[in-house]
Design an enzyme around this catalytic site. Structure first.
Site, PDB file in Angstrom:
ATOM      1  N   LEU A   1      -4.546  -3.106   9.270  1.00 51.44           N
ATOM      2  CA  LEU A   1      -4.425  -4.320   9.077  1.00 51.44           C
ATOM      3  C   LEU A   1      -3.086  -5.008   8.933  1.00 51.44           C
ATOM      4  O   LEU A   1      -2.198  -4.445   8.249  1.00 51.44           O
ATOM      5  CB  LEU A   1      -5.312  -4.622   7.753  1.00 51.44           C
ATOM      6  CG  LEU A   1      -6.815  -4.017   7.502  1.00 51.44           C
ATOM      7  CD1 LEU A   1      -7.517  -4.164   6.450  1.00 51.44           C
ATOM      8  CD2 LEU A   1      -7.941  -4.856   8.648  1.00 51.44           C
ATOM      9  N   ASP A   2      -3.114  -6.342   9.188  1.00 46.61           N
ATOM     10  CA  ASP A   2      -1.893  -6.904   8.889  1.00 46.61           C
ATOM     11  C   ASP A   2      -1.575  -6.911   7.498  1.00 46.61           C
ATOM     12  O   ASP A   2      -2.422  -6.944   6.568  1.00 46.61           O
ATOM     13  CB  ASP A   2      -1.895  -8.581   9.556  1.00 46.61           C
ATOM     14  CG  ASP A   2      -1.880  -8.664  10.888  1.00 46.61           C
ATOM     15  OD1 ASP A   2      -1.420  -7.705  11.638  1.00 46.61           O
ATOM     16  OD2 ASP A   2      -2.622  -9.620  11.289  1.00 46.61           O
ATOM     17  N   ARG A   3      -0.024  -7.015   6.936  1.00 45.93           N
ATOM     18  CA  ARG A   3       0.302  -6.940   5.646  1.00 45.93           C
ATOM     19  C   ARG A   3      -0.585  -7.759   4.659  1.00 45.93           C
ATOM     20  O   ARG A   3      -0.808  -7.271   3.700  1.00 45.93           O
ATOM     21  CB  ARG A   3       1.830  -7.162   5.472  1.00 45.93           C
ATOM     22  CG  ARG A   3       2.386  -6.694   4.289  1.00 45.93           C
ATOM     23  CD  ARG A   3       3.822  -6.777   4.381  1.00 45.93           C
ATOM     24  NE  ARG A   3       4.523  -7.862   4.771  1.00 45.93           N
ATOM     25  CZ  ARG A   3       4.842  -8.866   3.819  1.00 45.93           C
ATOM     26  NH1 ARG A   3       4.455  -9.041   2.595  1.00 45.93           N
ATOM     27  NH2 ARG A   3       5.243 -10.201   4.665  1.00 45.93           N
TER      28      ARG A   3
END
Length: 499
Positions: free
Chosen positions: A220-222
């Site tokens: 997942l993106d940060r």
């Protein structure tokens, strides 16, 4: 030097990565001397080339061990502390390593630092040499004029500072011996990348819960929160990878978008093109890869809408880019909700500027807002990394770092600096940048390193708006499993944003 994921590993030393030579010999059945050298007893060792007068010897590269994972040795490099709702990392010393690139052969270290590692000045590197922090083939460098040769192994010791993340504990949803499923808070990267190492899901699990040697199934993106799935074994990892390739793994997200999203089901099938690997920037473009996302509005509070998202393909930033194209960017999206896209903010694919102009406009907008870190851009305009370029147990990186700031290897390293005239830091001498007690406490806690530029700065803590994007992975479902989390607070019908 975060994306996204697949650049070749420059260097990985199995001994420094957590196993002793004796342990490796037990696993492989080879004699210790053979394992250390990388040659079996049936293989002839290469003869050492006879050197001419004044010629420098370069040892052969060490054998890679792709199975090495992070271990307690790495988790013990430093520790956490918690302050004002944030998880913070005590600064620590760290060795970054890489083998000589082909384009560096025949150049001096000075030339390489000047052209490709501009996050620090040449004066810094000269001081680092005097301190013995720059090593070539494990020997301290005496002079930056030394000429690089093929297979030279470079090491740079830096004083590493990591940005803070939210202090919310990691919740393990499932740990059944085959998979580990966690509810990832926003702001925490999945694996070590860019400026983050200990403030990552992988390290928090290892340091606080004793869970390690995991295989990443997806990421997942940060700034995205929600369901994050790891495999315990290589066999399970391959099984889940196959489900992804066969599109038998269903993913459901929820997000909050600007404006009143249309009722009913809405499908977007616009192709997506990666504009910049440096910061992971994408947009809708006919030359892009095919994509398909299904959207459905769940609620509208008069200002913003909660939307259910079903990505049927897996392109980078797919949900975010498609929602921007539809004219409903995710609330608090630092990239696809930015004004840099022009008056239409990318709706309908209308941008009105070149990719290079767009990139510069994004950097300028975040510079003015003192939020360059949201683009993984340093204070001097150097692109740090994409969100998934990994570093490895022994300090080697899929994105090489010899200078003080990692730089992405996607594209030409010599062109990664964007002209930025000011920064988002507060010099020590500025007027009351932080409360006196916090400033004094931090100075006592963390002895300063004389060469570290970060030690000379006092950074304000990130705000909640900088740490959270309203996108959440709600559910992952396969043929015989389903993992889900509770809806986040911001996804509830009556939620209103507080300015």
């Amino acid at each position: 030097m975060e994306q996204a994921a697949a650049t070749p590993v420059e260097d990985e030393n199995p001994v420094s990565a957590g196993r002793t030579t004796e342990e490796e010999a037990k696993v492989t059945g080879k004699r210790k001397s053979d394992e250390a050298s990388g040659f079996s007893k049936n293989q002839r060792r290469p003869r050492r080339k006879k050197l001419r007068a004044g010629e420098r010897y370069v040892p052969p590269p060490q054998k890679r061990n792709p199975g090495v994972s992070f271990s307690q040795e790495h988790f013990d490099e430093t520790s956490y502390y918690f302050e004002d709702g944030l998880r913070k990392v005590h600064p620590y010393y760290f060795d970054f390593k890489t083998y000589c690139k082909g384009r560096w052969i025949g150049k001096s270290l000075m030339e390489v630092f000047e052209s490709e590692f501009r996050s620090e000045s040449i004066e810094y590197y000269q001081k680092a040499v005097k301190e013995g922090r720059i090593r070539l083939n494990e020997s301290p460098v005496d002079d930056l004029s030394i000429i690089l040769k093929n297979n030279d192994h470079m090491k740079n010791t830096v004083h590493r500072h990591e940005p803070p993340v939210v202090g919310k504990p990691l919740e393990v949803l499932v740990d059944d011996g085959e998979v580990v499923v966690v509810d990832k808070p926003a702001s925490i990267p999945v694996h070590p990348c860019g400026r983050f190492r200990h403030n990552t899901v992988i390290f928090i699990l290892g340091k606080e819960l004793g869970i390690s040697k995991l295989h990443t199934v997806h990421r997942l993106d940060r700034l995205t929160s929600g369901v994050l799935l790891f495999a315990r074994t290589l066999e399970i990892s391959k099984k889940l990878d196959q489900l992804v390739r066969d599109r038998k793994l269903e993913k459901e997200y929820v997000c909050r978008v600007e404006g009143e999203f249309p009722e009913g089901e809405l499908i977007c099938e616009e192709p997506i093109l990666v504009v910049s690997f440096k910061i992971g920037l994408c947009r809708v473009d006919p030359k892009g890869k095919e994509c398909r996302t299904v959207f459905q509005r769940l609620s509208f509070n008069g200002k913003t809408s909660v939307v259910r998202c079903l990505p049927l393909t897996g392109r980078t930033h797919q949900i975010r880019v498609h929602l921007q194209y539809l004219g409903f960017p995710i609330l608090n999206d630092p990239i696809y909700g930015a004004d840099a896209w022009g008056p239409h903010r990318g709706k309908g694919g209308l941008v009105g500027k070149s990719d290079e102009e767009l990139l510069k406009a994004l950097v300028e907008e975040h510079r003015n807002q003192e939020s360059l870190h949201l683009l993984e851009v340093s204070d001097n305009g150097t692109v740090l990394s994409q969100d998934g370029l990994k570093d490895h147990p022994d300090g080697s990186c899929e994105a090489s770092k010899i200078g003080g700031t990692r730089q992405s290897q996607c594209g030409d390293l010599t062109s990664l600096t964007v002209n930025v005239s000011s920064d988002n830091t507060l010099p020590e001498e500025s007027q009351d940048p932080l409360p006196d007690d916090k400033s004094q406490r931090n100075q006592k806690q963390f002895p300063k390193d004389p060469l570290c530029s970060e030690c000379k700065l006092i950074r304000a803590d990130p705000t909640e708006k900088e740490l959270i994007m309203y996108l959440h992975a709600l559910r992952y479902k396969g043929p015989d499993f389903e993992y889900s989390t509770q809806l986040p607070e911001w996804a509830k019908d009556d939620w209103l944003e507080v300015d």
